[in-house]
Design an enzyme around this catalytic site. Structure first.
Site, PDB file in Angstrom:
ATOM      1  N   GLY A   1      -1.559  -3.729  -2.153  1.00  0.00           N
ATOM      2  CA  GLY A   1      -1.335  -5.186  -2.190  1.00  0.00           C
ATOM      3  C   GLY A   1      -0.464  -5.567  -3.367  1.00  0.00           C
TER       4      GLY A   1
ATOM      5  N   GLY B   1      -8.749  -4.679   1.954  1.00  0.00           N
ATOM      6  CA  GLY B   1      -8.812  -5.731   0.933  1.00  0.00           C
ATOM      7  C   GLY B   1      -7.674  -5.497  -0.030  1.00  0.00           C
ATOM      8  N   HIS B   2      -6.599  -6.260   0.128  1.00  0.00           N
ATOM      9  CA  HIS B   2      -5.426  -6.061  -0.724  1.00  0.00           C
ATOM     10  C   HIS B   2      -5.452  -7.080  -1.866  1.00  0.00           C
ATOM     11  CE1 HIS B   2      -3.125  -3.809   2.662  1.00  0.00           C
ATOM     12  NE2 HIS B   2      -4.178  -3.175   2.217  1.00  0.00           N
TER      13      HIS B   2
ATOM     14  N   THR C   1     -17.145  -0.433   6.870  1.00  0.00           N
ATOM     15  CA  THR C   1     -17.210  -1.765   6.263  1.00  0.00           C
ATOM     16  C   THR C   1     -17.956  -2.739   7.187  1.00  0.00           C
ATOM     17  OG1 THR C   1     -15.115  -2.392   7.266  1.00  0.00           O
ATOM     18  CG2 THR C   1     -15.009  -1.434   5.059  1.00  0.00           C
TER      19      THR C   1
ATOM     20  N   GLN D   1      -5.678   0.802   4.285  1.00  0.00           N
ATOM     21  CA  GLN D   1      -6.470   2.015   4.063  1.00  0.00           C
ATOM     22  C   GLN D   1      -5.568   3.115   3.463  1.00  0.00           C
ATOM     23  OE1 GLN D   1      -7.046   0.563   7.533  1.00  0.00           O
ATOM     24  NE2 GLN D   1      -8.342  -0.758   6.346  1.00  0.00           N
TER      25      GLN D   1
ATOM     26  N   THR E   1     -16.110  -5.032   0.423  1.00  0.00           N
ATOM     27  CA  THR E   1     -17.567  -4.935   0.526  1.00  0.00           C
ATOM     28  C   THR E   1     -18.256  -5.023  -0.829  1.00  0.00           C
ATOM     29  OG1 THR E   1     -17.405  -2.544   0.334  1.00  0.00           O
ATOM     30  CG2 THR E   1     -17.423  -3.446   2.563  1.00  0.00           C
TER      31      THR E   1
ATOM     32  N   ARG F   1     -18.802  -2.617  -2.708  1.00  0.00           N
ATOM     33  CA  ARG F   1     -19.518  -1.365  -2.992  1.00  0.00           C
ATOM     34  C   ARG F   1     -18.839  -0.604  -4.132  1.00  0.00           C
ATOM     35  NH1 ARG F   1     -19.431   1.473   2.800  1.00  0.00           N
ATOM     36  NH2 ARG F   1     -17.317   0.652   2.734  1.00  0.00           N
TER      37      ARG F   1
HETATM   38  P1  IMP Z   1     -14.220   1.103   8.922  1.00  0.00           P
HETATM   39  O1  IMP Z   1     -12.769   1.242   9.111  1.00  0.00           O
HETATM   40  O2  IMP Z   1     -14.620  -0.237   8.366  1.00  0.00           O
HETATM   41  O3  IMP Z   1     -15.044   1.471  10.121  1.00  0.00           O
HETATM   42  O4  IMP Z   1     -14.671   2.151   7.788  1.00  0.00           O
HETATM   43  C1  IMP Z   1     -14.490   3.562   7.972  1.00  0.00           C
HETATM   44  C2  IMP Z   1     -14.333   4.240   6.616  1.00  0.00           C
HETATM   45  O5  IMP Z   1     -13.104   3.813   6.028  1.00  0.00           O
HETATM   46  C3  IMP Z   1     -15.418   3.882   5.604  1.00  0.00           C
HETATM   47  O6  IMP Z   1     -15.634   5.012   4.764  1.00  0.00           O
HETATM   48  C4  IMP Z   1     -14.801   2.768   4.803  1.00  0.00           C
HETATM   49  O7  IMP Z   1     -15.359   2.675   3.505  1.00  0.00           O
HETATM   50  C5  IMP Z   1     -13.360   3.208   4.764  1.00  0.00           C
HETATM   51  N1  IMP Z   1     -12.433   2.088   4.632  1.00  0.00           N
HETATM   52  C6  IMP Z   1     -12.061   1.201   5.579  1.00  0.00           C
HETATM   53  N2  IMP Z   1     -11.165   0.332   5.098  1.00  0.00           N
HETATM   54  C7  IMP Z   1     -10.955   0.688   3.817  1.00  0.00           C
HETATM   55  C8  IMP Z   1     -10.090   0.171   2.796  1.00  0.00           C
HETATM   56  O8  IMP Z   1      -9.325  -0.774   2.976  1.00  0.00           O
HETATM   57  N3  IMP Z   1     -10.153   0.819   1.603  1.00  0.00           N
HETATM   58  C9  IMP Z   1     -10.955   1.899   1.388  1.00  0.00           C
HETATM   59  N4  IMP Z   1     -11.754   2.405   2.315  1.00  0.00           N
HETATM   60  C10 IMP Z   1     -11.756   1.809   3.520  1.00  0.00           C
END
Ligand code: IMP
Length: 423
Positions: A17, A40-41, A129, A224, A301, A303
């Site tokens: 971002g 999340g950028h 997430t 991602q 999130t 986390r």
């Molecule tokens: P999902 O895409 O939300 O189903 O998550 C699948 C995996 O990708 C999980 O381990 C998430 O924590 C990780 N993940 C998804 N989006 C992001 C991101 O933007 N940054 C870091 N990890 C991500």
């Protein structure tokens, strides 16, 4: 005019971002090509910190157009919140934000399905997430999904109902305890859809084709990271889209021979949020320091992110899979103060030393082999040119460049736009 790509090379959260925001002044169009509100950028400028989830990071610049491409999945409810949060910036969304009719919609029941699927996995959960990303892409590839373009049809609510009813049956199949009030979720969804419909829907592949013909400069913004790619990541602990360079072609309708620069972003160390293997993860004071100094908490999130040393084996793999032409190293400042730095250059894998990423990098198969380097103790955050860099930082950068065989063009030394040093 070629389309440049900007991609994360690790497990996400590399700082895309910020870099898109810095680069936007050189581009006419910023286009997102995959993922959704799982991203999340984070952008920081003029003392303001802002997190974007689905909206491209060019939205704060007066001249740039922002395209949400066909490869993206959109949750109207989260999108509405994102638009509302941007209210104070007085942005004309109708003219600056264009949405592909082919982008898929995340329904409330997709989010519930995500939660049910994760709950059913127990300890083997992916650490999603829980934004409904996986179930929405499942419906896309299963040819059941709803697209933005459907919202322009008179019968879209019937289509919605039949899909949501199917999802409810699937949720009960999981046989887990998920509490929800669907009518309440649907009220918010339908309201948010009405707001979404006020925006401009386009055939984005056609728009981008014409823009290229007119010589407009386009930057495709990845979400991602490469190690979360559905094909090339640490499956099954991945997201549900192609986060690597090829994803920009399918997620925007840009032909492979139209791709120009591929900008790969990596942190000077490694982080991961969610479950899955992470060979260089630290469980000691060094990992704790990286997390604290780097403020390593998920932008979506909240986390805490897992932290560890830089993994060159994985980074080389990501550079190759993406065809990276320029590198950008983020968060160099977080490593200030470590007397010694470690970089993983190989793995001990089933009794052998290997330098490529094997099929399985679970801890029981892989032990990282490190090279140690001197650290630096100077605060980098006030530095504005590479001439100010301490020698040990230059050694670190030069070593990585040589190993990765790609130049490191930007070194970031803090979250603000101004803390971005060109080399
Ligand atoms: P999902 O895409 O939300 O189903 O998550 C699948 C995996 O990708 C999980 O381990 C998430 O924590 C990780 N993940 C998804 N989006 C992001 C991101 O933007 N940054 C870091 N990890 C991500």
């Amino acid at each position: 005019m070629a389309v440049d790509l900007l991609l994360g090379l690790q497990w996400g959260d590399e700082g895309k971002g910020k870099i898109v925001d810095v680069l936007t002044k050189d581009y006419d169009i910023i286009a997102r090509f995959q993922g959704g509100p799982n991203a999340g950028h984070t952008l920081e400028f003029d003392g303001i910190k802002h997190v974007l989830h689905t909206i491209p990071s060019g939205i704060f610049h007066k001249t740039a157009m922002n395209v949400v491409g066909n490869g993206v999945v959109i949750d109207p409810v989260i999108f509405k919140k994102e638009l509302d949060a941007l209210g104070k910036f007085n942005i004309d969304f109708k003219s600056k934000l264009l949405i592909s009719r082919k982008a898929h919609l995340i329904l409330p029941t997709h989010r519930l399905l995500d939660a049910a699927s994760e709950a059913s996995k127990g300890k083997a959960k992916i650490g999603s997430t829980l934004k409904g990303i996986g179930p929405t892409y499942m419906d896309k590839t299963g040819r059941n999904g709803m697209r933005i373009g459907d919202l322009e049809l008179s019968d879209w609510k019937e289509k919605y109902r039949s899909l949501a009813d199917k999802h409810e049956a699937m949720i009960s199949f999981y046989n887990v305890d998920i509490q929800y009030d669907l009518p309440e979720l649907e009220t918010a969804f339908f309201e948010a859809v009405e707001e979404l419909k006020q925006l401009t829907f386009i055939d984005s592949e056609e728009y981008l084709y014409q823009a290229q013909k007119e010589g407009k400069k386009i930057l495709a913004e990845g979400a991602q990271g490469s190690l979360l790619d559905i094909d090339f990541g640490t499956y099954p602990f991945v997201t549900s889209s192609n986060t690597t360079a090829a994803g920009a072609c399918t997620g925007l309708g840009v032909a492979p021979n139209q791709i120009g620069g591929v900008f790969g972003i990596f942190k000077a160390y490694t982080t991961r949020v969610g479950s899955g293997p992470f060979p260089t993860e630290l469980f000691d004071a060094d990992g704790e320091t990286m997390g604290r100094v780097g403020n390593e908490f998920g932008a979506t999130t909240g986390r805490p992110r897992r932290c560890g040393w830089l993994d060159l084996v994985a980074l080389k793999y990501a550079v190759r899979v993406n065809g990276v032409t320029e590198l950008m190293m983020m968060k160099g400042d977080v490593l200030s103060g470590f007397p010694k730095l470690k970089v993983c250059t190989a793995y001990q894998y089933k009794g052998e030393t290997i330098t490529h990423l094997p099929y399985n990098i679970e801890p029981e198969n892989v032990t990282p082999i490190y090279t140690e380097m001197d650290g630096w103790d100077k605060d980098l955050t006030k530095m504005r040119s590479p001439e100010e860099f301490p020698e040990a930082l230059n050694n670190y950068i030069n070593y990585l460049e040589k190993e990765l065989e790609v130049p490191i063009k930007i070194v970031s030394v803090g979250p603000d736009r101004t803390q971005t040093i060109l080399r």
